[in-house]
Motif scaffolding. Structure first.
Motif, short mmCIF file in Angstrom:
data_model
loop_
_atom_site.label_atom_id
_atom_site.label_comp_id
_atom_site.label_asym_id
_atom_site.label_seq_id
_atom_site.Cartn_x
_atom_site.Cartn_y
_atom_site.Cartn_z
N PHE A 82 0.83 -1.21 0.00
CA PHE A 82 0.00 0.00 0.00
C PHE A 82 0.87 1.26 0.00
O PHE A 82 0.58 2.23 -0.72
N LEU A 83 1.95 1.26 0.78
CA LEU A 83 2.82 2.43 0.84
C LEU A 83 3.50 2.69 -0.50
O LEU A 83 3.70 3.85 -0.89
N THR A 84 3.85 1.63 -1.22
CA THR A 84 4.46 1.85 -2.53
C THR A 84 3.48 2.55 -3.47
O THR A 84 3.88 3.38 -4.30
N GLN A 85 2.20 2.24 -3.35
CA GLN A 85 1.19 2.92 -4.16
C GLN A 85 1.11 4.41 -3.79
O GLN A 85 0.94 5.26 -4.66
N GLU A 86 1.26 4.70 -2.49
CA GLU A 86 1.26 6.09 -2.06
C GLU A 86 2.50 6.81 -2.56
O GLU A 86 2.44 7.99 -2.94
N PHE A 87 3.63 6.13 -2.55
CA PHE A 87 4.85 6.72 -3.12
C PHE A 87 4.63 7.11 -4.58
O PHE A 87 5.02 8.19 -5.03
N VAL A 88 4.02 6.20 -5.31
CA VAL A 88 3.75 6.46 -6.74
C VAL A 88 2.82 7.66 -6.91
O VAL A 88 3.05 8.53 -7.76
N ARG A 89 1.78 7.73 -6.09
CA ARG A 89 0.82 8.82 -6.19
C ARG A 89 1.49 10.18 -5.98
O ARG A 89 1.30 11.11 -6.76
N GLU A 90 2.28 10.30 -4.92
CA GLU A 90 2.94 11.59 -4.64
C GLU A 90 3.95 11.94 -5.71
O GLU A 90 4.07 13.10 -6.12
N THR A 91 4.67 10.93 -6.21
CA THR A 91 5.68 11.19 -7.23
C THR A 91 5.04 11.64 -8.54
O THR A 91 5.54 12.55 -9.22
N ASN A 92 3.92 11.02 -8.91
CA ASN A 92 3.22 11.44 -10.12
C ASN A 92 2.77 12.90 -10.02
O ASN A 92 2.86 13.66 -10.99
N THR A 93 2.30 13.29 -8.84
CA THR A 93 1.86 14.67 -8.65
C THR A 93 3.04 15.63 -8.74
O THR A 93 2.94 16.71 -9.35
N ILE A 94 4.16 15.26 -8.15
CA ILE A 94 5.35 16.11 -8.23
C ILE A 94 5.78 16.30 -9.68
O ILE A 94 6.10 17.41 -10.11
N CYS A 95 5.77 15.22 -10.45
CA CYS A 95 6.17 15.32 -11.85
C CYS A 95 5.20 16.21 -12.64
O CYS A 95 5.61 16.98 -13.50
N SER A 96 3.90 16.07 -12.34
CA SER A 96 2.91 16.86 -13.07
C SER A 96 3.02 18.34 -12.74
O SER A 96 2.68 19.21 -13.56
N LYS A 97 3.49 18.67 -11.54
CA LYS A 97 3.61 20.07 -11.14
C LYS A 97 5.01 20.64 -11.38
O LYS A 97 5.22 21.84 -11.16
#
Length: 286
Positions: free
Chosen positions: A243-258
């Motif tokens: 589950f935490l790896t999914q959260e890592f992915v979510r935050e990283t995708n947002t950082i890349c998009s911004k």
């Protein structure tokens, strides 16, 4: 921490036990047992389910003969066959009838000389239970050894995520200057086009707020601390790590998009690579 992957084998008199496991979403137990005392299969299931929470686990038992196997020579029938052949040869000789000499193969081929051996009794249930306890303990120890090695790998990957997060934080001043210059240039273009609508200026200010990644970086820090705590925890932690790896992915995708800055985008892409490796390894954690 334990791995879902493990192997153990045990040899005893006339018995060969094997136990192996690989990763799975739940606990899947497969047994290959010969016809044994009725209490063996429930004992195997109870022992495995009491030791492991997840994994595709197979347990097999093969029995081998410890005494004579196959047909057994009947000494009395053999003696009768030899006497009968000797008597037949004597009668034939007395009458002048030629007979081929008797051979051992001929004597042994007489019906009744060989008889089926008695089947060996299966080992007592208590003996098999003792075998099983040793087997499961060895298998669980192998999973623990693999889990310890896996923990080192995961810990290094989490440390790398923390390093990349800090690298993103270190880019904050340069990124702030870059974003400010971008919005100043946009405002200048609006003025040059004689567009002075306050609504437009408010939208530009809102975009500046949305470009902030402080929250994402803060949440990454929280997830990193949680992952490190799980690595030190007892019991099955694989599902929570996944589950935490999914959260890592979510935050990283947002950082890349911004991002808005090539250096930050590069860090985000490197983060994704490390997180993918982490997620792959986590699939082996119980």
């Amino acid at each position: 921490m334990k791995s879902m992957t493990g192997y153990a084998a045990r040899d005893a008199e006339g018995r060969r036990w094997e136990m192996r496991s690989v990763n799975a979403r739940g606990l899947d137990l497969r047994l290959r047992l010969p016809d044994m005392p009725a209490g063996l299969e429930p004992a195997v299931r109870a022992s495995v389910t009491g030791t492991a929470a997840r994994g595709n686990v197979s347990v097999s038992l093969r029995l081998t003969a410890t005494g004579p196997s196959g047909p057994v020579l009947n000494a009395e029938a053999l003696a009768r066959a030899v006497d009968a052949m000797a008597q037949a040869e004597a009668v034939a000789q007395a009458r002048g009838l030629p007979l081929a000499p008797s051979t051992a193969a001929g004597v042994l081929s007489v019906r009744g000389v060989w008889e089926a051996g008695e089947a060996e009794a299966p080992p007592p249930l208590e003996t098999l239970r003792a075998d099983l306890a040793d087997l499961v303990a060895a298998w669980d120890a192998d999973r623990a050894r693999e889990g310890a090695a896996l923990r080192e790998v995961l810990s290094a990957q989490i440390d790398e995520i923390a390093r990349l997060r800090q690298a993103a934080i270190d880019l904050a001043p340069a990124r702030a200057d870059h974003i400010a210059e971008t919005f100043r240039a946009a405002a200048a273009r609006l003025e040059a086009a004689q567009i002075a609508d306050d609504r437009v200026r408010q939208e530009i200010a809102a975009l500046a707020v949305k470009a902030d990644i402080a929250e994402e970086l803060d949440r990454l820090a929280v997830h990193i601390d949680a992952a490190r705590a799980l690595l030190d925890a007892d019991g099955p932690v694989g599902r929570r790590l996944d589950f935490l790896t999914q959260e890592f992915v979510r935050e990283t995708n947002t950082i890349c998009s911004k991002s808005g800055l090539s250096e930050l985008t590069a860090i985000g892409l490197e983060l994704k690579t490390v997180i993918d490796r982490l997620r792959e390894q986590v699939q082996n954690v119980e």
